[in-house]
Design a protein around this motif. Structure first.
Motif, short mmCIF file in Angstrom:
data_model
loop_
_atom_site.label_atom_id
_atom_site.label_comp_id
_atom_site.label_asym_id
_atom_site.label_seq_id
_atom_site.Cartn_x
_atom_site.Cartn_y
_atom_site.Cartn_z
N UNK A 249 22.08 7.58 -49.05
CA UNK A 249 21.43 7.81 -47.77
C UNK A 249 22.10 9.01 -47.11
N UNK A 250 21.28 9.88 -46.54
CA UNK A 250 21.78 11.03 -45.80
C UNK A 250 21.55 10.77 -44.32
N UNK A 251 22.58 10.99 -43.52
CA UNK A 251 22.51 10.78 -42.08
C UNK A 251 22.73 12.12 -41.39
N UNK A 252 21.89 12.42 -40.42
CA UNK A 252 22.09 13.64 -39.64
C UNK A 252 22.44 13.27 -38.21
N UNK A 253 23.32 14.06 -37.63
CA UNK A 253 23.77 13.86 -36.25
C UNK A 253 23.84 15.25 -35.62
N UNK A 254 23.04 15.48 -34.58
CA UNK A 254 22.99 16.78 -33.92
C UNK A 254 23.20 16.58 -32.43
N UNK A 255 24.04 17.42 -31.83
CA UNK A 255 24.23 17.39 -30.38
C UNK A 255 23.98 18.78 -29.81
N UNK A 256 23.49 18.81 -28.58
CA UNK A 256 23.26 20.08 -27.88
C UNK A 256 23.15 19.81 -26.40
N UNK A 257 23.09 20.87 -25.62
CA UNK A 257 22.80 20.76 -24.20
C UNK A 257 21.56 21.58 -23.89
N UNK A 258 20.91 21.21 -22.79
CA UNK A 258 19.66 21.85 -22.40
C UNK A 258 19.75 22.26 -20.94
N UNK A 259 19.29 23.44 -20.64
CA UNK A 259 19.21 23.88 -19.26
C UNK A 259 18.27 22.93 -18.51
N UNK A 260 18.67 22.45 -17.32
CA UNK A 260 17.83 21.49 -16.60
C UNK A 260 16.38 21.96 -16.41
N UNK A 261 16.15 23.23 -16.30
CA UNK A 261 14.77 23.71 -16.12
C UNK A 261 13.94 23.55 -17.40
N UNK A 262 14.60 23.32 -18.53
CA UNK A 262 13.90 23.14 -19.82
C UNK A 262 13.82 21.68 -20.27
N UNK A 263 14.31 20.76 -19.45
CA UNK A 263 14.41 19.35 -19.86
C UNK A 263 13.06 18.78 -20.29
N UNK A 264 12.04 18.92 -19.47
CA UNK A 264 10.74 18.33 -19.81
C UNK A 264 10.18 18.92 -21.10
N UNK A 265 10.23 20.24 -21.22
CA UNK A 265 9.71 20.89 -22.43
C UNK A 265 10.51 20.47 -23.65
N UNK A 266 11.84 20.38 -23.50
CA UNK A 266 12.68 19.97 -24.61
C UNK A 266 12.32 18.56 -25.06
N UNK A 267 12.24 17.63 -24.12
CA UNK A 267 11.96 16.23 -24.48
C UNK A 267 10.59 16.07 -25.14
N UNK A 268 9.59 16.77 -24.65
CA UNK A 268 8.27 16.69 -25.27
C UNK A 268 8.29 17.28 -26.68
N UNK A 269 8.98 18.40 -26.84
CA UNK A 269 9.02 19.06 -28.14
C UNK A 269 9.84 18.27 -29.14
N UNK A 270 11.00 17.77 -28.72
CA UNK A 270 11.85 17.02 -29.66
C UNK A 270 11.18 15.69 -30.04
N UNK A 271 10.41 15.10 -29.14
CA UNK A 271 9.68 13.89 -29.49
C UNK A 271 8.65 14.17 -30.57
N UNK A 272 7.96 15.30 -30.45
CA UNK A 272 6.97 15.68 -31.48
C UNK A 272 7.67 15.93 -32.81
N UNK A 273 8.84 16.58 -32.76
CA UNK A 273 9.63 16.81 -33.98
C UNK A 273 9.98 15.47 -34.62
#
Length: 99
Positions: A1-25
């Protein structure tokens, strides 16, 4: 089994766009052969932090994922919304106990 773990930060002005896009991903990744889990979380210990977690049945499935449209979307649509370079770790593991 391969496990991936990714961390990052997001500019608050991009939060909504990030969450919608990462959910689609995540939704798209889960459709790939061998993808057992793929989800995201807010990291409440890091200001504007996020974590992505995924599991693949095999190295072969993980390699197919790395060449997939999902990863291309991460590069072209997700990473531009981040405020720090994503940090990632990939693990090769095996389930030794399950409930």
């Amino acid at each position: 089994m391969i496990i991936i773990h990714v961390t990052t930060t997001v500019n608050p002005s991009n939060t909504d766009a990030f969450e919608k896009t990462i959910q689609k991903v995540c939704d798209d990744a889960l459709k790939l052969k061998g993808c057992i889990a793929y989800t995201w979380f807010r990291d409440h210990h890091v200001k504007n932090g996020y974590m992505v977690y995924g599991e693949f049945e095999s190295m072969t499935d993980f390699k197919v994922y790395k060449e997939s449209e999902v990863v291309k979307k991460i590069v072209t649509e997700v990473i531009p919304l981040t405020s720090s370079k994503p940090k990632y770790r990939h693990f090769d593991g095996e389930v030794f106990e399950q409930g």
